[in-house]
Scaffold this motif. Structure first.
Motif, PDB file in Angstrom:
ATOM      1  N   VAL A 181       0.833  -1.208   0.000  1.00 57.16           N
ATOM      2  CA  VAL A 181       0.000   0.000   0.000  1.00 57.16           C
ATOM      3  C   VAL A 181       0.861   1.249   0.000  1.00 57.16           C
ATOM      4  CG1 VAL A 181      -1.654   1.353   1.352  1.00 57.16           C
ATOM      5  CG2 VAL A 181      -1.967  -1.111   1.121  1.00 57.16           C
ATOM      6  N   SER A 182       1.930   1.230   0.807  1.00 58.08           N
ATOM      7  CA  SER A 182       2.835   2.376   0.877  1.00 58.08           C
ATOM      8  C   SER A 182       3.516   2.633  -0.456  1.00 58.08           C
ATOM      9  CB  SER A 182       3.882   2.127   1.965  1.00 58.08           C
ATOM     10  OG  SER A 182       4.792   3.207   2.047  1.00 58.08           O
ATOM     11  N   GLN A 183       3.921   1.560  -1.138  1.00 59.35           N
ATOM     12  CA  GLN A 183       4.563   1.705  -2.440  1.00 59.35           C
ATOM     13  C   GLN A 183       3.598   2.267  -3.473  1.00 59.35           C
ATOM     14  OE1 GLN A 183       6.109  -2.186  -3.309  1.00 59.35           O
ATOM     15  NE2 GLN A 183       7.805  -2.028  -1.836  1.00 59.35           N
ATOM     16  N   ARG A 184       2.328   1.808  -3.435  1.00 58.47           N
ATOM     17  CA  ARG A 184       1.328   2.333  -4.370  1.00 58.47           C
ATOM     18  C   ARG A 184       1.060   3.812  -4.101  1.00 58.47           C
ATOM     19  NH1 ARG A 184      -1.337  -2.700  -3.534  1.00 58.47           N
ATOM     20  NH2 ARG A 184      -2.775  -1.706  -2.048  1.00 58.47           N
ATOM     21  N   THR A 185       1.027   4.180  -2.821  1.00 61.19           N
ATOM     22  CA  THR A 185       0.807   5.583  -2.462  1.00 61.19           C
ATOM     23  C   THR A 185       1.954   6.457  -2.944  1.00 61.19           C
ATOM     24  OG1 THR A 185      -0.458   4.942  -0.498  1.00 61.19           O
ATOM     25  CG2 THR A 185       0.424   7.179  -0.549  1.00 61.19           C
ATOM     26  N   ASP A 186       3.179   6.001  -2.724  1.00 62.82           N
ATOM     27  CA  ASP A 186       4.353   6.759  -3.168  1.00 62.82           C
ATOM     28  C   ASP A 186       4.363   6.905  -4.684  1.00 62.82           C
ATOM     29  OD1 ASP A 186       5.155   6.977  -0.556  1.00 62.82           O
ATOM     30  OD2 ASP A 186       6.613   5.349  -0.653  1.00 62.82           O
ATOM     31  N   ALA A 187       4.011   5.831  -5.378  1.00 64.97           N
ATOM     32  CA  ALA A 187       3.987   5.879  -6.845  1.00 64.97           C
ATOM     33  C   ALA A 187       2.898   6.827  -7.325  1.00 64.97           C
ATOM     34  CB  ALA A 187       3.750   4.480  -7.411  1.00 64.97           C
ATOM     35  N   GLY A 188       1.753   6.784  -6.669  1.00 70.13           N
ATOM     36  CA  GLY A 188       0.657   7.680  -7.052  1.00 70.13           C
ATOM     37  C   GLY A 188       0.996   9.132  -6.799  1.00 70.13           C
ATOM     38  N   LEU A 189       1.648   9.419  -5.672  1.00 68.15           N
ATOM     39  CA  LEU A 189       2.054  10.791  -5.361  1.00 68.15           C
ATOM     40  C   LEU A 189       3.097  11.282  -6.349  1.00 68.15           C
ATOM     41  CD1 LEU A 189       1.955  13.238  -3.490  1.00 68.15           C
ATOM     42  CD2 LEU A 189       3.666  12.114  -2.029  1.00 68.15           C
ATOM     43  N   ALA A 190       4.034  10.414  -6.719  1.00 67.20           N
ATOM     44  CA  ALA A 190       5.055  10.788  -7.708  1.00 67.20           C
ATOM     45  C   ALA A 190       4.418  11.105  -9.052  1.00 67.20           C
ATOM     46  CB  ALA A 190       6.076   9.658  -7.855  1.00 67.20           C
ATOM     47  N   ALA A 191       3.416  10.321  -9.431  1.00 65.85           N
ATOM     48  CA  ALA A 191       2.708  10.567 -10.693  1.00 65.85           C
ATOM     49  C   ALA A 191       1.944  11.888 -10.635  1.00 65.85           C
ATOM     50  CB  ALA A 191       1.755   9.413 -10.985  1.00 65.85           C
TER      51      ALA A 191
END
Length: 233
Positions: A9-19
């Motif tokens: 979940v943390s990795q998906r959140t970080d990826a979404g924020l980066a996008a």
């Protein structure tokens, strides 16, 4: 098992924020590029024609400035509900601001413009990194900077119409740098809060345009402040 789920979940959140940040900076880059090209064309190719058109307007350049303010208000109100319209409005604002900016840039040498741009870019970049990475809540600073901005505008108007002091103008310009540097840091932290609020909701696309507009205004005002500082007699 729970730890693995948390990490995913943390990795998906970080990826979404980066996008989300990438989309904002794409809009910001397009806006600054459009403004730069427009300013160049007005200054070096169509200055006489554009100046003639503006002089023929009822309020001249003041009418253009009022139109810019109206566009900012419009974009703030419509960005979330209508992202496509917001993008068009942002592009229109970038073009109009390029026109008004050109009438400021003609008073400065290319060396002063380059120095001001570099200083604005470095200041913006440093504060962007700080605002994105700091763990300290910058809400109080953001509110203080917005309050200070109102004071700067009032003092600037008083100086333009009554005092007309070059020393006061220099002081205002220095304060302006600090104000928009602070707002740049605050806005970058707020982008993270906006993403956390909207997640992957459709409204996030419109918020990217709105955030790009905020950062665009910060950068342009930093540029104008440094122009006045470096270009003083």
């Amino acid at each position: 098992m729970e730890q693995n789920q948390y990490n995913q979940v943390s990795q998906r959140t970080d990826a979404g924020l980066a996008a989300f940040f990438s989309k904002i900076y794409a809009y910001l880059g397009i806006g600054i590029a459009i403004t730069a090209v427009t300013s160049y064309l007005v200054m070096d190719v169509f200055y006489a024609q554009v100046a003639s058109v503006i002089q023929s307007l009822p309020l001249g350049l003041t009418l253009i400035w009022l139109l810019e303010i109206a566009l900012v208000i419009f974009l703030s109100a419509k960005a979330v509900k209508n992202p496509t319209l917001a993008v068009g409005g942002f592009i229109a604002y970038s073009i109009i601001n390029g026109i008004t900016l050109s009438f400021t840039l003609v008073w400065y040498t290319s060396e002063v413009i380059t120095s001001a741009f570099v200083a604005a870019a470095v200041t913006f970049g440093v504060m962007a990194i700080f605002g994105s990475r700091t763990q300290k809540n910058l809400s109080a600073m953001g509110q203080a900077m917005r309050t200070a901005l109102i004071g700067v505008i009032i003092v600037m108007l008083i100086n333009v119409f009554f005092v007309k002091s070059t020393g006061l103008l220099l002081f205002i310009s220095i304060v302006t740098v600090f104000v928009f540097a602070g707002l740049t840091a605050y806005d970058h932290q707020r982008i993270k809060a906006i993403y956390n609020q909207f997640g992957d909701a459709p409204e996030l696309s419109g918020m990217a345009v709105f955030c790009a507009l905020q950062l665009y205004l910060n950068f342009i005002n930093l540029l104008l402040a440094f122009l006045r500082i470096f270009g003083r007699d």
